[in-house]
Enzyme design. Sequence first.
Site, mmCIF file in Angstrom:
data_model
loop_
_atom_site.group_PDB
_atom_site.id
_atom_site.type_symbol
_atom_site.label_atom_id
_atom_site.label_comp_id
_atom_site.label_asym_id
_atom_site.label_seq_id
_atom_site.Cartn_x
_atom_site.Cartn_y
_atom_site.Cartn_z
ATOM 1 N N SER A 46 10.172 -6.249 -2.952
ATOM 2 C CA SER A 46 9.048 -5.864 -3.904
ATOM 3 C C SER A 46 9.205 -6.609 -5.027
ATOM 4 O O SER A 46 8.386 -7.461 -5.495
ATOM 5 C CB SER A 46 8.963 -4.379 -4.147
ATOM 6 O OG SER A 46 9.038 -3.530 -3.183
ATOM 7 N N THR A 47 10.358 -6.549 -5.975
ATOM 8 C CA THR A 47 10.494 -7.097 -6.964
ATOM 9 C C THR A 47 10.518 -8.841 -6.846
ATOM 10 O O THR A 47 10.174 -9.491 -7.625
ATOM 11 C CB THR A 47 11.883 -6.654 -7.616
ATOM 12 O OG1 THR A 47 12.043 -5.497 -7.711
ATOM 13 C CG2 THR A 47 12.274 -7.316 -8.940
ATOM 14 N N TYR A 135 13.758 0.448 4.360
ATOM 15 C CA TYR A 135 13.232 0.618 2.905
ATOM 16 C C TYR A 135 12.039 1.501 2.633
ATOM 17 O O TYR A 135 11.090 1.462 3.379
ATOM 18 C CB TYR A 135 12.723 -0.897 2.710
ATOM 19 C CG TYR A 135 12.228 -0.982 1.249
ATOM 20 C CD1 TYR A 135 12.431 -0.234 0.162
ATOM 21 C CD2 TYR A 135 11.636 -2.372 0.657
ATOM 22 C CE1 TYR A 135 11.987 -0.278 -1.101
ATOM 23 C CE2 TYR A 135 11.027 -2.288 -0.254
ATOM 24 C CZ TYR A 135 11.011 -1.608 -1.480
ATOM 25 O OH TYR A 135 10.719 -1.715 -2.903
ATOM 26 N N LYS A 163 17.123 2.319 1.772
ATOM 27 C CA LYS A 163 16.938 2.268 0.374
ATOM 28 C C LYS A 163 15.818 3.365 -0.081
ATOM 29 O O LYS A 163 14.948 3.163 0.569
ATOM 30 C CB LYS A 163 16.622 0.685 0.013
ATOM 31 C CG LYS A 163 16.321 0.592 -1.369
ATOM 32 C CD LYS A 163 16.227 -0.818 -1.718
ATOM 33 C CE LYS A 163 14.784 -1.230 -1.977
ATOM 34 N NZ LYS A 163 13.963 -0.630 -3.007
ATOM 35 N N GLU A 190 15.697 4.450 -13.050
ATOM 36 C CA GLU A 190 15.795 5.738 -13.578
ATOM 37 C C GLU A 190 16.780 6.762 -13.155
ATOM 38 O O GLU A 190 17.031 7.861 -13.972
ATOM 39 C CB GLU A 190 14.470 6.402 -13.742
ATOM 40 C CG GLU A 190 13.380 5.491 -14.186
ATOM 41 C CD GLU A 190 12.706 4.433 -13.063
ATOM 42 O OE1 GLU A 190 13.474 4.017 -12.059
ATOM 43 O OE2 GLU A 190 11.605 4.228 -13.280
#
Length: 292
Positions: A46-47, A135, A163, A190
């Site tokens: 995605s990144t 994922y 993931k 986070e």
Amino acid sequence: SALPGGIIPALLTPVDSRGETLRDHLVSLLEYTLDCGVSGFYVGGSTGECFLMSVSQREEVLAIASETVASRVPLIAHIGAQNVDDSFYLAERAQALGYRAISAVTPYYYGFSFQEILSYYQELCEISKLPMVMYFIPALTGRTFTSQEIARLAAIPGMAGIKFTADDLFKLERLRGQLPEFVMYNGYDELLLPALSLGVNGAIGSTYNVTAPLAIALWESFREGDLARAGHLQWELNTIIEMLVGNNLYPTLKDILERRGLGGGLCRKPFLPLTASQKEESARIDAHITRV
Ligand code: HMN
């Protein structure tokens, strides 16, 4: 050929205003994060803006990463695509380019049944010799799975890991206990420390492109049993992540790389470039990271 553990950046793809990959910038980012001591790279996720790229652009990024890293750390190729033939093609390329594993997002958008998703992974695992990391990112795919369903997917021959980009730590804990051999990667930066406490093997994330030294320090503090320091580092990281996410995450990460002289480039459309005030905020975030 074990899957990597530790801190693994979900690699950004620097592009120019026409959306073409900036090879030199990508090489600088790889070298910089390798110097920081990362344990591997998750390429084309995605990144990496994979869902905004053509197959040939994705293939090019897979090639640049494998040539540059040259086996210094293991690489995981995200090959998930809406067109199954594209996934198969990219899986083949990843194998030829020396990737350690492939990964694919759970099929999305059409509301596929569990059976359909199961057979998608079965086929991918059959055609590829590389281990598969599923994922799981329900917030973006709109499709969640129970821990029983994930366990059924984990039982597919060749399915080696997940993931886990979700904040359901109860589910993560249940899976860890049920599947002791399964490789689990934390996906929300986070939640790195809580996920570590539940026994994840590694962490794949976007913010490690700019915070790798801090995340690695957190990882090591946890390993050494220094939970006070690990907790403090998570707090520092989360203050940074909150600012990054509040300023348009991917363009801000790239702007920070530009500021560090590494060249981050732009994001593909429909991402917009940062506004003047977002650039000012990005400068403040970078200065903050440097101070920590
Ligand atoms: C990828 O596929 O690029 C990443 O692994 C995705 C990763 O889990 C990130 N998720 C998203 O960007 C949606 C996180 O690193 C996330 O950016 C971070 O925790 C900040 O919220």
